[in-house]
Write an enzyme that holds these catalytic residues in place. Structure first.
Site, short mmCIF file in Angstrom:
data_model
loop_
_atom_site.label_atom_id
_atom_site.label_comp_id
_atom_site.label_asym_id
_atom_site.label_seq_id
_atom_site.Cartn_x
_atom_site.Cartn_y
_atom_site.Cartn_z
N CYS A 102 0.82 -1.23 0.00
CA CYS A 102 0.00 0.00 0.00
C CYS A 102 0.84 1.27 0.00
O CYS A 102 0.35 2.34 -0.35
CB CYS A 102 -0.95 0.00 1.18
N HIS A 120 -3.19 7.48 1.77
CA HIS A 120 -3.60 6.15 1.31
C HIS A 120 -5.00 5.91 1.87
O HIS A 120 -5.27 6.18 3.04
CB HIS A 120 -2.61 5.10 1.83
N ASN A 138 -10.00 0.09 -0.42
CA ASN A 138 -8.53 0.14 -0.37
C ASN A 138 -7.98 -0.45 -1.67
O ASN A 138 -8.06 -1.65 -1.89
CB ASN A 138 -8.05 -0.66 0.85
N1 ACO Z 1 -18.60 -7.70 9.12
C1 ACO Z 1 -18.99 -7.86 10.38
N2 ACO Z 1 -18.13 -8.09 11.40
C2 ACO Z 1 -16.83 -8.15 11.11
C3 ACO Z 1 -16.35 -7.98 9.79
C4 ACO Z 1 -17.30 -7.75 8.78
N3 ACO Z 1 -16.96 -7.57 7.49
N4 ACO Z 1 -15.01 -8.06 9.82
C5 ACO Z 1 -14.65 -8.30 11.08
N5 ACO Z 1 -15.75 -8.34 11.88
C6 ACO Z 1 -15.81 -8.57 13.32
C7 ACO Z 1 -14.61 -9.30 13.85
O1 ACO Z 1 -14.76 -10.69 13.67
C8 ACO Z 1 -14.63 -8.90 15.30
O2 ACO Z 1 -15.56 -9.71 15.97
P1 ACO Z 1 -15.26 -10.29 17.46
O3 ACO Z 1 -15.13 -9.05 18.30
O4 ACO Z 1 -16.46 -11.10 17.73
O5 ACO Z 1 -13.97 -11.04 17.32
C9 ACO Z 1 -15.18 -7.48 15.28
O6 ACO Z 1 -15.79 -7.32 13.99
C10 ACO Z 1 -14.10 -6.40 15.46
O7 ACO Z 1 -12.99 -6.71 14.63
P2 ACO Z 1 -11.73 -5.78 14.56
O8 ACO Z 1 -10.77 -6.35 13.56
O9 ACO Z 1 -11.20 -5.52 15.93
O10 ACO Z 1 -12.41 -4.44 13.98
P3 ACO Z 1 -11.78 -3.03 13.71
O11 ACO Z 1 -12.60 -2.00 14.34
O12 ACO Z 1 -10.29 -3.02 14.00
O13 ACO Z 1 -11.98 -2.85 12.13
C11 ACO Z 1 -10.63 -3.04 10.13
C12 ACO Z 1 -11.42 -3.76 11.24
C13 ACO Z 1 -11.64 -2.28 9.29
C14 ACO Z 1 -9.91 -4.09 9.29
C15 ACO Z 1 -9.61 -2.07 10.73
O14 ACO Z 1 -8.88 -2.71 11.74
C16 ACO Z 1 -8.63 -1.52 9.72
O15 ACO Z 1 -8.98 -0.75 8.85
N6 ACO Z 1 -7.33 -1.85 9.86
C17 ACO Z 1 -6.26 -1.30 9.08
C18 ACO Z 1 -6.27 -1.77 7.64
C19 ACO Z 1 -5.13 -1.09 6.92
O16 ACO Z 1 -4.91 0.10 7.05
N7 ACO Z 1 -4.35 -1.84 6.20
C20 ACO Z 1 -3.14 -1.24 5.66
C21 ACO Z 1 -3.09 -1.15 4.27
S1 ACO Z 1 -3.52 -2.63 3.47
C22 ACO Z 1 -2.11 -3.21 2.61
O17 ACO Z 1 -0.99 -2.85 2.86
C23 ACO Z 1 -2.34 -4.28 1.58
#
Ligand code: ACO
Length: 323
Positions: A114, A250, A280
């Site tokens: 990314c 990004h 993304n």
């Molecule tokens: N629908 C419903 N529930 C979901 C989904 C979904 N699509 N995805 C995950 N959940 C659930 C999880 O299972 C978890 O449930 P649990 O509490 O029962 O275990 C709950 O939601 C919370 O999950 P988290 O991962 O803690 O949620 P978070 O608020 O952190 O959001 C996200 C997740 C959107 C992925 C976020 O963490 C994020 O954006 N992270 C950074 C991503 C990023 O910037 N990546 C870098 C670039 S990518 C690259 O380099 C290729």
């Protein structure tokens, strides 16, 4: 006087197929509401089955060349930032080179996931300032839909396909931060964080693999590292965040974008946001946002822009440029 790499053209391309969040409700335990609230994403584009990264990249490159009023013959080098090239080799960049009808110069890919576009911009700037190229086409292009695990709701709802491109040209500046062009870059990586975000396959492990991410862990690193790299790049040229007209981040998650802007002391009104429409798109997200930001009338000549990105590696960085 000082040489500067100035943006003289920008363009983008998005595949025709638009996929709203509601489509995932049919196959996964997820909702439009969860995806929107947790990530800010409302829809994304997915490439057609026969459409590849170099197709998207070529379309974006043609749009950027048209915007610059240039043809492929005017370009000395092409850099494509991608982690999803059509083939293991040759590079997507040489495929774009052939498609554009360019038979001179050189072309290569940069892979920093990314953060790829920030790394590619920095490399293009180095080539220009060292006299190895006068005009460089810098492209970010991805088909992340090809490396999704469609049964993993925590990743497959977040990514999209697309491409964006810039034409950079050597121009003379005064050597001050009032110059147009790239003013500063800051690149970083720390391979100890590999397990937070990776694809569990590759040529040497004899499979294509799927993207795996510990999203909440990446999130924790993102805001802190992005604000720091952006501020470092600004400080390198004696600027501060208060000088910035636009953060062009990004586009991974609206909460990361908001958190980074807040940490830099800037309101969201100073940020170009496209994550709701593109998801993304990895290395394509920054050039896509630059192109859309210009189209919307947000980005204008003379504006001070800071771009910042973090991704697999971890690898992260920022570029300060005056449009
Ligand atoms: N629908 C419903 N529930 C979901 C989904 C979904 N699509 N995805 C995950 N959940 C659930 C999880 O299972 C978890 O449930 P649990 O509490 O029962 O275990 C709950 O939601 C919370 O999950 P988290 O991962 O803690 O949620 P978070 O608020 O952190 O959001 C996200 C997740 C959107 C992925 C976020 O963490 C994020 O954006 N992270 C950074 C991503 C990023 O910037 N990546 C870098 C670039 S990518 C690259 O380099 C290729």
């Amino acid at each position: 006087m000082a040489g500067r790499s100035v943006v003289v053209g920008v363009g983008h391309y998005l595949p025709e197929r638009v996929v709203p969040n509601s489509e995932f409700e049919k196959t996964l335990d997820t909702t439009d509401e969860w995806i929107k609230t947790r990530s800010g994403i409302e829809r994304r584009h997915f490439a057609a089955e026969d459409e590849t990264t170099s197709d998207l990249a070529t379309n974006a490159a043609e749009a950027a060349l048209a915007d610059a009023g240039l043809t492929a013959d005017d370009i000395d080098a092409i850099i494509v930032a991608t982690s999803t090239a059509d083939l293991t080799f040759p590079s997507a960049a040489t495929m774009v080179q052939a498609r554009l009808g360019m038979t001179k110069g050189f072309a290569f890919d940069v892979q920093a996931v990314c953060a790829g576009f920030v790394f590619a911009l920095s490399n293009a700037n180095a080539l220009i300032l060292s006299g190895q190229a006068k005009r460089v086409l810098v492209i970010g292009a991805e088909t992340f839909s090809r490396i999704m695990d469609w049964s993993d709701r925590s990743t497959c709802v977040l990514f999209g396909d697309g491409a964006g491109a810039l034409v950079l040209e050597l121009q003379e500046g005064e050597g001050t931060s009032d110059d147009r062009g790239i003013l500063s870059t800051d690149l970083n990586s720390d391979g100890r964080y590999k397990d937070l975000l990776y694809v569990d396959g590759g040529v040497s492990t004899q499979s294509t693999g799927h993207l795996r991410m510990q999203g909440n862990q990446v999130f924790r690193h993102a805001v802190e590292k992005l604000a720091k790299t952006a501020n470092t790049a600004l400080e390198n040229v004696g600027l501060a965040s208060t000088d910035v007209d636009w953060i062009v981040p990004h586009q991974a998650n609206i909460r990361i974008i908001q958190g980074t802007a807040k940490k830099m002391g800037l309101p969201i009104e100073n940020v170009v946001v496209t994550v709701q429409d593109h998801g993304n798109t990895s290395a394509a997200s920054i050039p896509l946002a630059l192109s859309v930001g210009k189209q919307r009338g947000q980005i204008k000549q003379g504006d001070l822009i800071v771009t910042e990105a973090i991704g697999g590696g971890l690898a992260w960085g920022a570029v300060v440029l005056r449009w």
